[in-house]
Write an enzyme that holds these catalytic residues in place. Structure first.
Site, PDB file in Angstrom:
ATOM      1  N   ARG A 177       0.742  -1.112  -0.067  1.00 27.52           N
ATOM      2  CA  ARG A 177      -0.142  -0.017   0.086  1.00 27.52           C
ATOM      3  C   ARG A 177       0.952   1.295  -0.121  1.00 27.52           C
ATOM      4  O   ARG A 177       0.474   2.308   0.620  1.00 27.52           O
ATOM      5  CB  ARG A 177      -0.922   0.085   1.391  1.00 27.52           C
ATOM      6  CG  ARG A 177      -2.068  -1.153   1.272  1.00 27.52           C
ATOM      7  CD  ARG A 177      -2.693  -1.225   0.065  1.00 27.52           C
ATOM      8  NE  ARG A 177      -3.804  -2.401   0.140  1.00 27.52           N
ATOM      9  CZ  ARG A 177      -3.358  -3.842  -0.556  1.00 27.52           C
ATOM     10  NH1 ARG A 177      -2.163  -3.676  -1.098  1.00 27.52           N
ATOM     11  NH2 ARG A 177      -4.230  -4.724  -0.357  1.00 27.52           N
ATOM     12  N   SER A 227     -10.844  -1.765   2.408  1.00 25.66           N
ATOM     13  CA  SER A 227     -10.371  -2.064   3.710  1.00 25.66           C
ATOM     14  C   SER A 227      -9.889  -0.668   4.328  1.00 25.66           C
ATOM     15  O   SER A 227      -9.233   0.180   4.051  1.00 25.66           O
ATOM     16  CB  SER A 227      -9.094  -2.962   3.563  1.00 25.66           C
ATOM     17  OG  SER A 227      -9.458  -4.078   2.991  1.00 25.66           O
ATOM     18  N   GLU A 298      -6.088   3.149   6.248  1.00 29.20           N
ATOM     19  CA  GLU A 298      -5.360   2.844   4.885  1.00 29.20           C
ATOM     20  C   GLU A 298      -6.021   4.006   3.945  1.00 29.20           C
ATOM     21  O   GLU A 298      -5.437   4.700   3.264  1.00 29.20           O
ATOM     22  CB  GLU A 298      -6.128   1.741   4.316  1.00 29.20           C
ATOM     23  CG  GLU A 298      -5.519   1.350   3.092  1.00 29.20           C
ATOM     24  CD  GLU A 298      -5.845  -0.042   2.546  1.00 29.20           C
ATOM     25  OE1 GLU A 298      -6.433  -0.455   1.336  1.00 29.20           O
ATOM     26  OE2 GLU A 298      -5.483  -1.091   3.063  1.00 29.20           O
TER      27      GLU A 298
END
Length: 303
Positions: A177, A227, A298
């Site tokens: 990420r 997420s 995130e």
């Protein structure tokens, strides 16, 4: 306010669509956010370079969005320009010898379908990720054992000095990420992926399997940013930790830890930014206290 008319004139000169007092709820998948002074829908690298240059030279606040699928917007007014790289900048430029080049506003799902139709395998993992190709590369999006770093070979971007440059995947600092584009001011324009020849029927079968798995396990019928927390160290899953702490279904206002998948925070209707962030903070504190793990958000915050 003087910058508004000048930006409108600039958009008109490039044939760019724009909208004033645009609600950011319409441009984030969480469906949260206040209005912005102007939303500019980029249609070329020239229009992007000109709008960004104008904003920088005139100290106009600006932000760049793709599909807004990994972004949480504050409810307050954004006094500036939100530059949207989407359908108006989404062409597939060429497909040759397993390499596909596309503009960064192309939806990732469209790239996956194109690859399938051309008989190229390697992108099946990305089918169903609700972002643009540029946004996916920006965060090195991934799912089901694959990520963008597996297929990307290079990209063109607008640098902070207004120049257009090319970067190879080896120089993108791609990790979980993360990419070198984050917090750099560099804006992705075009992306090139390299894929392998495969069986169209096998590719389609794999894509169908993964989209079915998504629908079965994820709360796709509610707005969310996917997420909500990054996977902690030691390959532990955030969803497992949240569930272990008894937080599945926990709500603040209309923001809720999904009862279907505790790794997702969903908007049950009219969640506010404050609802969401209060919930996130409670989850982080509880998980830290009970398990010792620190969860990291995130999605990025658009302020």
């Amino acid at each position: 306010m003087s910058y508004l008319n000048e930006l409108i004139s600039l958009c008109d000169s490039f044939g760019c669509r724009y909208s004033t007092d645009e609600s950011l709820k319409e441009h984030t998948t969480f469906r949260i956010g206040g209005k912005c002074r102007i939303a500019v829908f980029i249609n070329s690298e020239e229009s992007l370079a000109s709008v960004v240059s104008y904003c920088r030279e005139n100290s106009v606040k600006y932000a760049v969005l793709g599909n807004g699928s990994n972004v949480i917007a504050e409810d307050k007014f954004f006094d500036g320009a939100v530059i949207i790289i989407g359908n108006d900048f989404s062409a597939i430029n060429y497909i040759k010898d397993g390499v596909i080049e596309c503009e960064s506003g192309l939806m990732l799902s469209r790239l996956c379908i194109t690859a399938r139709n051309e008989g190229y395998t390697g992108l099946e993992f990305a089918y169903g990720i609700p972002g643009t190709v540029g946004g996916a590369l920006y965060m090195n999006a991934g799912a089901y054992g694959g990520e963008m770093s597996d297929v990307v070979i290079s990209a063109d971007y607008l640098d902070t000095d207004g120049e257009i440059r090319t970067i190879s995947s080896e120089c993108m600092d791609l990790s979980y990420r993360h990419s070198a584009f984050m917090n750099s001011g560099r804006i992705i324009l075009r992306v090139r992926v390299r894929l392998r020849r495969g069986s169209v029927s096998e590719i389609e079968k794999k894509m169908d399997e993964l989209i079915t798995k998504r629908r079965d396990k994820q709360p796709l019928n509610f707005p969310s940013a996917g997420s909500t927390f990054k996977r902690p160290e030691n390959n532990v899953f955030a969803a497992a930790l949240i569930e272990q702490c008894g937080l599945k279904g926990f709500s603040v206002g209309d923001a809720q830890v999904s009862e279907k998948h505790s790794g997702f925070v969903i908007n049950k209707g009219n969640a506010t930014y404050e609802d969401l962030m209060s919930l996130v903070e409670h989850v982080r504190e509880k998980v830290k206290a009970d398990t010792g793990y620190e969860l990291e958000l995130e999605p990025e915050i658009l302020k």
